[in-house]
Enzyme design. Structure first.
Site, short mmCIF file in Angstrom:
data_model
loop_
_atom_site.label_atom_id
_atom_site.label_comp_id
_atom_site.label_asym_id
_atom_site.label_seq_id
_atom_site.Cartn_x
_atom_site.Cartn_y
_atom_site.Cartn_z
N ARG A 245 0.84 -1.20 0.00
CA ARG A 245 0.00 0.00 0.00
C ARG A 245 0.87 1.23 0.00
O ARG A 245 1.77 1.37 0.83
CB ARG A 245 -0.89 0.03 1.23
CG ARG A 245 -1.96 -0.98 1.12
CD ARG A 245 -3.12 -0.71 2.03
NE ARG A 245 -3.90 -1.94 2.08
CZ ARG A 245 -4.62 -2.32 3.11
NH1 ARG A 245 -4.68 -1.57 4.18
NH2 ARG A 245 -5.29 -3.45 3.07
N SER B 205 -7.97 -1.03 0.70
CA SER B 205 -8.98 -1.32 1.72
C SER B 205 -9.76 -0.09 2.16
O SER B 205 -10.38 0.57 1.35
CB SER B 205 -8.29 -2.00 2.90
OG SER B 205 -9.25 -2.47 3.80
N HIS B 206 -9.62 0.25 3.42
CA HIS B 206 -10.40 1.34 4.01
C HIS B 206 -9.67 2.68 3.92
O HIS B 206 -10.17 3.68 4.43
CB HIS B 206 -10.64 1.00 5.48
CG HIS B 206 -9.37 0.60 6.16
ND1 HIS B 206 -8.80 -0.64 5.96
CD2 HIS B 206 -8.54 1.27 6.95
CE1 HIS B 206 -7.68 -0.71 6.63
NE2 HIS B 206 -7.49 0.44 7.23
N ASP C 18 -16.35 -1.70 4.12
CA ASP C 18 -15.28 -0.75 3.78
C ASP C 18 -15.01 -0.69 2.28
O ASP C 18 -15.74 -1.26 1.47
CB ASP C 18 -13.99 -1.10 4.54
CG ASP C 18 -13.35 -2.38 4.03
OD1 ASP C 18 -14.07 -3.26 3.57
OD2 ASP C 18 -12.10 -2.47 4.08
N ASP D 210 -13.06 -2.11 0.13
CA ASP D 210 -12.98 -3.31 -0.71
C ASP D 210 -13.92 -4.43 -0.23
O ASP D 210 -13.84 -5.55 -0.73
CB ASP D 210 -11.54 -3.82 -0.77
CG ASP D 210 -11.01 -4.23 0.59
OD1 ASP D 210 -11.44 -3.64 1.60
OD2 ASP D 210 -10.17 -5.14 0.66
N ASP E 127 -14.33 -6.08 2.71
CA ASP E 127 -14.01 -7.19 3.61
C ASP E 127 -14.27 -6.87 5.08
O ASP E 127 -14.34 -7.78 5.90
CB ASP E 127 -12.57 -7.71 3.39
CG ASP E 127 -11.52 -6.64 3.56
OD1 ASP E 127 -11.87 -5.48 3.81
OD2 ASP E 127 -10.32 -6.98 3.42
N ARG E 128 -14.42 -5.58 5.41
CA ARG E 128 -14.72 -5.25 6.82
C ARG E 128 -16.22 -5.07 7.03
O ARG E 128 -16.95 -4.85 6.09
CB ARG E 128 -14.03 -3.94 7.20
CG ARG E 128 -12.53 -4.04 7.19
CD ARG E 128 -11.91 -2.78 7.75
NE ARG E 128 -10.47 -2.98 7.85
CZ ARG E 128 -9.66 -2.30 8.63
NH1 ARG E 128 -10.14 -1.34 9.39
NH2 ARG E 128 -8.38 -2.57 8.67
N THR F 105 -1.59 -10.37 13.56
CA THR F 105 -2.51 -9.51 12.82
C THR F 105 -2.39 -9.75 11.31
O THR F 105 -1.29 -9.85 10.79
CB THR F 105 -2.18 -8.05 13.15
OG1 THR F 105 -2.44 -7.85 14.54
CG2 THR F 105 -3.03 -7.08 12.34
N GLU G 131 -10.93 -10.54 13.40
CA GLU G 131 -9.99 -9.55 13.93
C GLU G 131 -10.77 -8.40 14.55
O GLU G 131 -11.88 -8.08 14.11
CB GLU G 131 -9.11 -9.01 12.81
CG GLU G 131 -8.23 -10.05 12.16
CD GLU G 131 -7.14 -9.38 11.31
OE1 GLU G 131 -6.07 -9.14 11.85
OE2 GLU G 131 -7.41 -9.10 10.13
N GLU G 132 -10.13 -7.76 15.53
CA GLU G 132 -10.78 -6.64 16.20
C GLU G 132 -11.02 -5.47 15.25
O GLU G 132 -11.82 -4.59 15.53
CB GLU G 132 -9.96 -6.18 17.40
CG GLU G 132 -8.48 -5.90 17.14
CD GLU G 132 -8.19 -4.73 16.24
OE1 GLU G 132 -8.89 -3.70 16.39
OE2 GLU G 132 -7.29 -4.82 15.40
N LYS H 72 -11.50 -11.99 4.87
CA LYS H 72 -12.64 -11.60 5.69
C LYS H 72 -13.72 -11.08 4.75
O LYS H 72 -13.44 -10.74 3.60
CB LYS H 72 -12.24 -10.58 6.73
CG LYS H 72 -11.57 -9.35 6.19
CD LYS H 72 -10.97 -8.54 7.34
CE LYS H 72 -10.27 -7.31 6.82
NZ LYS H 72 -8.86 -7.28 7.22
C1 G1P Z 1 -4.96 -3.43 9.90
C2 G1P Z 1 -5.69 -4.19 10.96
C3 G1P Z 1 -5.59 -5.67 10.69
C4 G1P Z 1 -6.09 -5.97 9.29
C5 G1P Z 1 -5.38 -5.10 8.28
C6 G1P Z 1 -5.95 -5.27 6.88
O1 G1P Z 1 -3.59 -3.78 9.91
O2 G1P Z 1 -5.19 -3.90 12.24
O3 G1P Z 1 -6.33 -6.36 11.65
O4 G1P Z 1 -5.86 -7.31 8.96
O5 G1P Z 1 -5.51 -3.73 8.64
O6 G1P Z 1 -7.30 -4.93 6.82
P1 G1P Z 1 -2.46 -2.90 10.65
O7 G1P Z 1 -2.55 -1.51 10.06
O8 G1P Z 1 -2.83 -2.88 12.10
O9 G1P Z 1 -1.17 -3.59 10.37
ZN ZN Z 2 -10.72 -3.90 3.53
#
Ligand code: G1P
Ligand code: ZN
Length: 543
Positions: free
Chosen positions: A21, A112-113, A276, A278, A280-281, A343, A362-363, A375
């Site tokens: 990213r 992603s987000h 989100d 893409d 997945d959240r 993670t 995941e949280e 996810k």
């Molecule tokens: C973050 C989230 C993690 C998730 C990832 C991708 O990663 O904490 O749980 O899998 O985005 O969506 P981090 O930025 O903490 O490495």
């Molecule tokens: Zn995502």
């Protein structure tokens, strides 16, 4: 027709928690996409004549990168590319398409987000044939290759018409443009009781689903409104936009505050959800009840048998290390395996493939199951709706009943974003140095340190080890403080502080979360000196 083009390496193409990213402006450098894709192809073996799936979340630069990827896939010897119409595929749908058509692997184009647009972020992630993110063995090889790459392969061919469903060709390679929604929708129909959910909506149950101007819009319109009969207007912000309409497509209480407020009023709908960039959240809010992602994982695992796809029960549960231990209590009661992984979704792949776990979470608002290897936001929403339809209770009632059985894990995450990377690294090093001396120490009246370490994961399936996955300080009463640096940020460092406290089944379940966790917040500050070191008075985001 195949061209070999000379290039020079970039030093920063190290894949993070979820692919590479970077700011769009970084990706726009000449040869940046080409180098990274060639480094991926050079790290794979045996794809000659095989199928590659390509899909993205529709963000700015998707179209450019997809055309590049198609030409390079042809030059590198893939037999076929399957790509979503207009370049769109949600991340879980891409995972499903890879599995369903037995593709060799896939490219998921998303950040992603993270915000999109010319000043936003872009990302490329390679997924393997099981549909899941490439394991570290591959991502490490890609990074090594990217540091020495001196040429890439492409073909001299015009752009593919991504709008036209059907088959086209690039050189000797076939390109099939597919409808992004059809296969995924069919999969959801095998897992959930669509009849029961349809009856729920027919009975007047109301929902608002916020697609956040991102990828899930077309999926949500089709599934919730067209098939399940929810009224038009149930899905909001349902048209994917390359800039997400200048929004931040992260379904949390900061960016979905309006929805949260609405759900807390009597006039609001019965159920609110969001996904989100893409897809997945997920965010789940019942009337007067926000469900934390950690609780959602535990609740979905405890109730999964109410959905046809999980009728026979679940094999096991996995959660990322910082995710609360709420799911552990469910696994214990069900007598099934429980796994704590680093993670990132990629660590669940082996456990899912081996049939050792069925549900993972995941949280960070991620839950999913063995139906794909990512996810899946809409999956979580549908499972919740299925559970509500069968139990004929509100989200709030279901959550309270769960706590009354298993106890409540109060949980919050405090993020400090865009902190100076050197300061953040030093902070982590200093806390790490203190860990051995902490065990057995008492803080305040009831906090005694049971363990303090830097999380190291041993994958029980392939035997690999992943070290330095975050600092854990656990207390004898089940409370925890976890500190780690984000692996998805694109500027500076993001420090994440995860706080958890357990309250037994007969304890107090109605406290305000931040209030309940105040002593742990204070202790984290005392141990790490976050405010003083970062100069921040408060976290940038609290979830
Ligand atoms: C973050 C989230 C993690 C998730 C990832 C991708 O990663 O904490 O749980 O899998 O985005 O969506 P981090 O930025 O903490 O490495
Ligand atoms: Zn995502």
């Amino acid at each position: 027709m195949i061209q070999t083009v000379k290039t020079t390496p970039f030093s920063d193409q190290k894949p993070g928690t979820s692919g590479l990213r970077k700011r769009v402006t970084v990706y726009q450098q000449p040869n940046y996409v080409e180098n990274y894709l060639q480094a991926i192809f050079d790290s794979l073996e045996g794809f000659e004549g095989q199928t590659l799936v390509i899909g993205g979340d529709g963000r700015f630069y998707n179209d450019v990168a997809i055309q590049t990827a198609i030409r390079m896939a042809a030059a590198n010897g893939f037999g076929k590319v399957m790509v979503g119409q207009n370049g769109l595929l949600s991340t879980p749908a891409a995972s499903h398409v890879i599995r369903h058509y037995q593709a060799f692997g896939g490219l998921v184009l998303s950040a992603s987000h993270n915000p999109g647009g010319p000043d936003g972020d872009f990302g490329i992630k390679y997924n393997i044939g099981n549909g899941g993110p490439a394991p570290e063995k591959i991502t490490d090889a890609v990074y090594d290759r990217s540091k020495v790459i001196d040429s890439y392969k492409t073909v001299d061919a015009p752009d593919i018409d991504l709008g036209a469903i059907g088959t086209q060709s690039v050189g000797d390679m076939v390109v099939e443009v597919i409808d992004p929604v059809t296969d995924y929708t069919a999969l959801m129909q095998t897992l959930f009781d669509f009849g029961a959910i349809k009856a729920l909506f027919a009975g007047g149950f109301t929902m608002t689903f916020d697609a956040m101007n991102a990828i899930t819009g077309p999926y949500a319109h089709k599934i919730f409104e067209d098939i399940l009969g929810a009224p038009k207007g149930t899905v909001v912000n349902g048209t994917p936009s390359p800039t997400f309409n200048n929004g931040h497509p992260d379904p949390n209480l900061v960016y979905c505050k309006d929805m949260f407020d609405l759900l807390m009023t009597p006039e609001g709908p019965d159920f609110g959800a969001a996904s989100d960039g893409d897809g997945d959240r997920n965010l789940i809010i019942g009337k007067n009840r926000f469900v934390t992602p950690s609780d959602s994982l535990a609740l979905l695992a405890a109730n999964a048998h109410l959905a046809p796809g999980y009728r026979d029960g679940i094999a096991g549960i996995a959660r990322s290390m910082p995710t609360s231990a709420a799911a552990d209590r469910v696994a214990e009661k069900l007598g099934i395996e429980m796994h704590e992984t680093p993670t990132g979704w990629k660590f669940f792949g082996n456990l899912l493939d081996a049939g050792r776990v069925t549900i993972c979470g995941e949280e960070s608002a991620g839950t999913g199951s063995d139906h794909v290897r990512e996810k899946d936001g809409l999956w979580a929403v549908l499972l919740w709706l299925n559970i509500v339809a069968v139990r004929k209770q509100s989200v709030d009632e279901i959550v309270r009943a769960h706590w009354a059985t298993y106890g409540r894990n109060y949980y919050t995450r405090h993020d400090y974003e865009e902190v100076d990377a050197a300061i953040a690294g030093q902070l982590m090093d200093d806390v790490r140095a203190k860990l051995p001396g902490l065990v057995g120490q008492n803080f305040g009246e009831d906090l005694q340190v049971a363990y303090a370490d830097d999380f190291k994961y041993h994958d029980p399936v392939d035997g690999s080890t992943s070290a330095k996955q975050g600092i854990r300080i656990g207390f004898t009463d089940g409370s925890r403080i976890v500190l780690r640096l984000s692996g998805t940020g694109t500027v500076g460092a993001t420090l994440r502080v995860y706080l958890e406290r357990y309250e037994a089944a007969d304890g107090r379940h109605d406290l305000d979360t931040q209030y309940a966790l105040e002593p742990l917040v204070g202790l984290a500050e005392q141990l790490a000196g976050i405010k003083q070191r970062t100069g921040r008075r408060e976290p940038s985001v609290i979830t």
